[in-house]
Design an enzyme around this catalytic site. Sequence first.
Site, mmCIF file in Angstrom:
data_model
loop_
_atom_site.group_PDB
_atom_site.id
_atom_site.type_symbol
_atom_site.label_atom_id
_atom_site.label_comp_id
_atom_site.label_asym_id
_atom_site.label_seq_id
_atom_site.Cartn_x
_atom_site.Cartn_y
_atom_site.Cartn_z
ATOM 1 N N ARG A 291 -20.391 31.938 -44.237
ATOM 2 C CA ARG A 291 -19.745 30.786 -43.606
ATOM 3 C C ARG A 291 -18.686 31.205 -42.599
ATOM 4 O O ARG A 291 -18.118 30.359 -41.904
ATOM 5 C CB ARG A 291 -19.101 29.880 -44.669
ATOM 6 C CG ARG A 291 -20.086 29.348 -45.707
ATOM 7 C CD ARG A 291 -19.378 28.664 -46.858
ATOM 8 N NE ARG A 291 -19.118 27.276 -46.592
ATOM 9 C CZ ARG A 291 -19.774 26.251 -47.155
ATOM 10 N NH1 ARG A 291 -20.744 26.465 -48.017
ATOM 11 N NH2 ARG A 291 -19.464 25.017 -46.863
ATOM 12 N N TYR B 124 -18.575 30.000 -38.878
ATOM 13 C CA TYR B 124 -18.073 28.639 -38.614
ATOM 14 C C TYR B 124 -16.567 28.566 -38.861
ATOM 15 O O TYR B 124 -15.808 28.114 -38.008
ATOM 16 C CB TYR B 124 -18.809 27.656 -39.522
ATOM 17 C CG TYR B 124 -18.471 26.195 -39.285
ATOM 18 C CD1 TYR B 124 -18.753 25.588 -38.071
ATOM 19 C CD2 TYR B 124 -17.907 25.423 -40.298
ATOM 20 C CE1 TYR B 124 -18.462 24.234 -37.864
ATOM 21 C CE2 TYR B 124 -17.625 24.075 -40.106
ATOM 22 C CZ TYR B 124 -17.905 23.483 -38.886
ATOM 23 O OH TYR B 124 -17.622 22.151 -38.699
ATOM 24 N N ASP B 125 -16.158 29.060 -40.035
ATOM 25 C CA ASP B 125 -14.741 28.940 -40.413
ATOM 26 C C ASP B 125 -13.845 29.651 -39.412
ATOM 27 O O ASP B 125 -12.835 29.107 -38.957
ATOM 28 C CB ASP B 125 -14.514 29.541 -41.814
ATOM 29 C CG ASP B 125 -15.365 28.883 -42.894
ATOM 30 O OD1 ASP B 125 -16.299 28.137 -42.542
ATOM 31 O OD2 ASP B 125 -15.107 29.126 -44.081
ATOM 32 N N GLU B 126 -14.241 30.894 -39.064
ATOM 33 C CA GLU B 126 -13.381 31.670 -38.170
ATOM 34 C C GLU B 126 -13.442 31.142 -36.742
ATOM 35 O O GLU B 126 -12.461 31.207 -36.006
ATOM 36 C CB GLU B 126 -13.727 33.160 -38.220
ATOM 37 C CG GLU B 126 -13.476 33.804 -39.575
ATOM 38 C CD GLU B 126 -12.012 33.818 -40.013
ATOM 39 O OE1 GLU B 126 -11.127 33.329 -39.286
ATOM 40 O OE2 GLU B 126 -11.754 34.313 -41.128
ATOM 41 N N ARG C 16 -27.397 19.395 -45.310
ATOM 42 C CA ARG C 16 -26.183 18.969 -45.998
ATOM 43 C C ARG C 16 -26.539 18.084 -47.179
ATOM 44 O O ARG C 16 -27.622 17.512 -47.254
ATOM 45 C CB ARG C 16 -25.238 18.264 -45.038
ATOM 46 C CG ARG C 16 -24.425 19.293 -44.294
ATOM 47 C CD ARG C 16 -23.379 18.653 -43.442
ATOM 48 N NE ARG C 16 -23.962 18.127 -42.228
ATOM 49 C CZ ARG C 16 -23.239 17.820 -41.156
ATOM 50 N NH1 ARG C 16 -21.941 17.983 -41.163
ATOM 51 N NH2 ARG C 16 -23.815 17.354 -40.069
ATOM 52 N N VAL D 233 -25.704 15.137 -48.271
ATOM 53 C CA VAL D 233 -26.025 13.705 -48.185
ATOM 54 C C VAL D 233 -27.474 13.487 -47.727
ATOM 55 O O VAL D 233 -28.257 12.851 -48.450
ATOM 56 C CB VAL D 233 -24.993 12.947 -47.310
ATOM 57 C CG1 VAL D 233 -25.411 11.499 -47.132
ATOM 58 C CG2 VAL D 233 -23.598 13.037 -47.928
ATOM 59 N N GLY E 139 -23.326 22.136 -60.361
ATOM 60 C CA GLY E 139 -22.930 20.853 -59.790
ATOM 61 C C GLY E 139 -21.501 20.465 -60.102
ATOM 62 O O GLY E 139 -21.119 19.309 -59.988
ATOM 63 N N THR F 53 -16.743 20.147 -56.133
ATOM 64 C CA THR F 53 -16.420 18.773 -55.713
ATOM 65 C C THR F 53 -16.367 18.654 -54.189
ATOM 66 O O THR F 53 -16.124 19.634 -53.479
ATOM 67 C CB THR F 53 -15.053 18.325 -56.261
ATOM 68 O OG1 THR F 53 -14.029 19.117 -55.646
ATOM 69 C CG2 THR F 53 -14.981 18.429 -57.772
ATOM 70 N N PRO G 163 -17.339 26.367 -51.305
ATOM 71 C CA PRO G 163 -16.033 25.959 -51.843
ATOM 72 C C PRO G 163 -16.168 25.187 -53.155
ATOM 73 O O PRO G 163 -17.017 24.311 -53.283
ATOM 74 C CB PRO G 163 -15.457 25.077 -50.735
ATOM 75 C CG PRO G 163 -16.139 25.553 -49.482
ATOM 76 C CD PRO G 163 -17.529 25.923 -49.919
HETATM 77 N N1 UDP Z 1 -25.367 20.916 -52.271
HETATM 78 C C1 UDP Z 1 -26.220 20.710 -53.330
HETATM 79 N N2 UDP Z 1 -27.539 20.497 -53.076
HETATM 80 C C2 UDP Z 1 -28.070 20.435 -51.824
HETATM 81 C C3 UDP Z 1 -27.203 20.628 -50.728
HETATM 82 C C4 UDP Z 1 -25.852 20.871 -50.990
HETATM 83 O O1 UDP Z 1 -25.800 20.736 -54.494
HETATM 84 O O2 UDP Z 1 -29.299 20.233 -51.684
HETATM 85 C C5 UDP Z 1 -23.929 21.137 -52.533
HETATM 86 C C6 UDP Z 1 -23.365 22.383 -51.862
HETATM 87 O O3 UDP Z 1 -23.537 23.521 -52.689
HETATM 88 C C7 UDP Z 1 -21.911 21.999 -51.699
HETATM 89 C C8 UDP Z 1 -21.937 20.485 -51.520
HETATM 90 O O4 UDP Z 1 -23.217 20.068 -51.974
HETATM 91 O O5 UDP Z 1 -21.188 22.321 -52.860
HETATM 92 C C9 UDP Z 1 -21.755 20.045 -50.092
HETATM 93 O O6 UDP Z 1 -22.630 20.783 -49.285
HETATM 94 P P1 UDP Z 1 -22.862 20.497 -47.746
HETATM 95 O O7 UDP Z 1 -23.935 21.430 -47.290
HETATM 96 O O8 UDP Z 1 -23.081 19.054 -47.514
HETATM 97 O O9 UDP Z 1 -21.508 20.853 -46.989
HETATM 98 P P2 UDP Z 1 -20.172 21.665 -47.312
HETATM 99 O O10 UDP Z 1 -19.243 20.652 -47.865
HETATM 100 O O11 UDP Z 1 -20.455 22.768 -48.301
HETATM 101 O O12 UDP Z 1 -19.774 22.171 -45.996
#
Ligand code: UDP
Length: 314
Positions: free
Chosen positions: A147, A150-152, A191, A193, A212, A215, A277
């Site tokens: 990551r 992106y972060d840096e 992502r 969602v 899972g 958060t 995270p």
């Molecule tokens: N995540 C998940 N299943 C998926 C995709 C993501 O459990 O199919 C988790 C991922 O590990 C993270 C969180 O959902 O902890 C959010 O992930 P996302 O890729 O949306 O963005 P982030 O907040 O990590 O930048």
Amino acid sequence: MKKKPPTSVVTGAAGFLGSHLSDLLLAHGHKVIGIDNFVTGTVDNISHLGGNPNFKFIQQDVSEFIFLNEPVDYVWHFASPASPIDYLELPIQTLKVGSLGTHKALGLAKNKQARFLLASTSEIYGDPLVHPQTEDYWGNVNPIGPRGCYDEAKRFAEAMTMAYHREHRVETRIVRIFNTYGPRMRLNDGRVVPSFISQALKNKPVTVFGEGRQTRSFCYMSDLIEGIYRLMMSRYDQPMNIGNSSELTMLEFAREIIRATGSRSKIVFKPLPQDDPKQRQPDITRARKILHWMPKVPLNRGLTDTIAYFRTKI
Ligand code: UDP
């Protein structure tokens, strides 16, 4: 005499947030010049603006010199891959748009004496050791992890923005965007969602990473865009978190999506990606005080609209 409408440049205008921002600016009477190279943005997100005399589109990589003839009042720098899957696939372009692209967008703002806003991110806090995250926390980032690109890049972009502010007196704003969702997210951007919703709508297994327990706090796009608009129009030049502070685990979120879609999907567990995270929640005290802003759309209402959008895409 009638006042001339302001002109806004939006980089990343064909992206999820850039396109919603362009819509809001047009509704506020701005002329909008959208720039995008369609690496992660899509023409579908702006096709409704075709023929709008107040919207002009330039297909360009903002890491290259941005040449514009007309006066500009506001530059909104939103261009960047923004999902972990995208920036894992495009690490160099992600670093370039965050560094060179921010430099070009700042150069444009300086040249035009325009106000500049950087779309930064909660990722600058990395895997945070302070919870919820306040703007004065410096973060816990692995620079060389997956990551890091992106972060840096975003941390560099914040440093560059402050340097232009201090050295060139450019009026600058920095918004740190936390997880946001809504229509126009790409179905396959990886992502959580779009992934959970598309899996649930197809009655396929919903893939929760790790156990899972990590958060996130999800903000609906209209709340976020309103907060960002208020920040640009404010006099505040320090970083500002914008996001929703209601936090939930990814397991809870998976259950909520299954419920909201009425799906028959089961939950399956997959390995947790490196440097994911463990917790994330914005402290939005600053935005409440300075912008008199707080999110209004509860998760169930935002999800209803988002699910309706994804139904049309599947
Ligand atoms: N995540 C998940 N299943 C998926 C995709 C993501 O459990 O199919 C988790 C991922 O590990 C993270 C969180 O959902 O902890 C959010 O992930 P996302 O890729 O949306 O963005 P982030 O907040 O990590 O930048």
